[in-house]
Design an enzyme around this catalytic site. Sequence first.
Site, mmCIF file in Angstrom:
data_model
loop_
_atom_site.group_PDB
_atom_site.id
_atom_site.type_symbol
_atom_site.label_atom_id
_atom_site.label_comp_id
_atom_site.label_asym_id
_atom_site.label_seq_id
_atom_site.Cartn_x
_atom_site.Cartn_y
_atom_site.Cartn_z
ATOM 1 N N PHE A 188 2.172 -32.217 8.881
ATOM 2 C CA PHE A 188 1.594 -32.821 7.688
ATOM 3 C C PHE A 188 0.949 -31.749 6.826
ATOM 4 O O PHE A 188 0.643 -30.643 7.290
ATOM 5 C CB PHE A 188 0.570 -33.895 8.062
ATOM 6 C CG PHE A 188 -0.624 -33.370 8.820
ATOM 7 C CD1 PHE A 188 -1.780 -32.987 8.149
ATOM 8 C CD2 PHE A 188 -0.596 -33.259 10.200
ATOM 9 C CE1 PHE A 188 -2.875 -32.507 8.845
ATOM 10 C CE2 PHE A 188 -1.692 -32.781 10.906
ATOM 11 C CZ PHE A 188 -2.834 -32.404 10.228
ATOM 12 N N CYS A 189 0.770 -32.077 5.550
ATOM 13 C CA CYS A 189 0.090 -31.191 4.608
ATOM 14 C C CYS A 189 -0.532 -32.057 3.513
ATOM 15 O O CYS A 189 -0.529 -33.279 3.617
ATOM 16 C CB CYS A 189 1.045 -30.151 4.032
ATOM 17 S SG CYS A 189 2.458 -30.875 3.174
ATOM 18 N N THR A 190 -1.036 -31.462 2.456
ATOM 19 C CA THR A 190 -1.784 -32.206 1.448
ATOM 20 C C THR A 190 -0.944 -33.272 0.759
ATOM 21 O O THR A 190 -1.289 -34.450 0.734
ATOM 22 C CB THR A 190 -2.374 -31.249 0.397
ATOM 23 O OG1 THR A 190 -3.118 -30.232 1.052
ATOM 24 C CG2 THR A 190 -3.287 -32.008 -0.560
ATOM 25 N N ILE A 217 -1.212 -36.047 3.261
ATOM 26 C CA ILE A 217 -2.543 -36.576 3.564
ATOM 27 C C ILE A 217 -3.038 -37.499 2.451
ATOM 28 O O ILE A 217 -3.670 -38.530 2.710
ATOM 29 C CB ILE A 217 -3.544 -35.422 3.767
ATOM 30 C CG1 ILE A 217 -3.075 -34.502 4.892
ATOM 31 C CG2 ILE A 217 -4.937 -35.957 4.064
ATOM 32 C CD1 ILE A 217 -3.773 -33.152 4.899
#
Length: 304
Positions: A188-190, A217
Amino acid sequence: MTAPPSNPSPIAPTTVLRVASFYRFLPLPHCRELRQPLLQFCQAQEIKGTILLAPEGINGTVAGTADSLDRLLVDLCQRLGTDLDAKTAPCDTPPFRRMKVKLKREIITLGQSVADPNQAGGIQVDPVEWNRLLADPDVVVIDTRNDYEVAIGSFENAKNPQTRSFREFPDYVAQNLDPQRHKKVAMFCTGGIRCEKASAYLRHQGFEQVYQLQGGILKYLETIPPEHSRWRGDCFVFDQRVAVTHGLQPGDHDLCLACGHPISPADQATAAYEPDISCPHCIHQLTPEKRARQQARQQQRQHR
């Protein structure tokens, strides 16, 4: 480290602005031809920010009125021949001073030509399914963001690669992951862009079951209520909000204008924190010469 501009320009209080972030991996062999028309369109709409164009796709964060951003997205979809999903948020002051459209080799720099999301990527998992994935003990969950972002918030039990830049991620994979031992990897990332690149890279390295959080996110925090959330802390964002939490409400972090590091209320309560001069993350690099430069910049900002 990339950080939001520290000197937003003044704006009339009646003007309502929004920040829009978007990206899309798609073949853009003609990206050079898009640059000037896109720049002129944004300038005509009084949109400011940065858009990156590369043969692999587009990535941008811009600010303008809701109407101007709507016109930009319609124009982009027509130019690109595809839909473009943008995340928007209100802002009180202009976060950018000018409009830039840049040509790059990659829209998110990994430095690995084999990592091509247009060819192969991970399995997109929506926020609800993501909670079930996190509960699977056989899944290795990896935060693909940089260390300073992870430090202020992440998912429970997610691994922190402790990278200073995304370019370091392949080294982390080589030293810590094995496709024979780690059968399920979730990342996952922003907003999703780093995960797409990281997933494509892992697929090329022989990992078969690779998952990524759809919408990143930000989509998770927008969708999942706090009582059902596996997220802990704030999520760093690259605009004037600095950090957000559930419901995309502003978090409690500010930004050190000296080094660009997010700082918590606890950081601001320390002796190392001096507005515009230093914080606990950069105090050890503060020389008398640097202090003098920071103080001069502080005075310039105050007189604008």
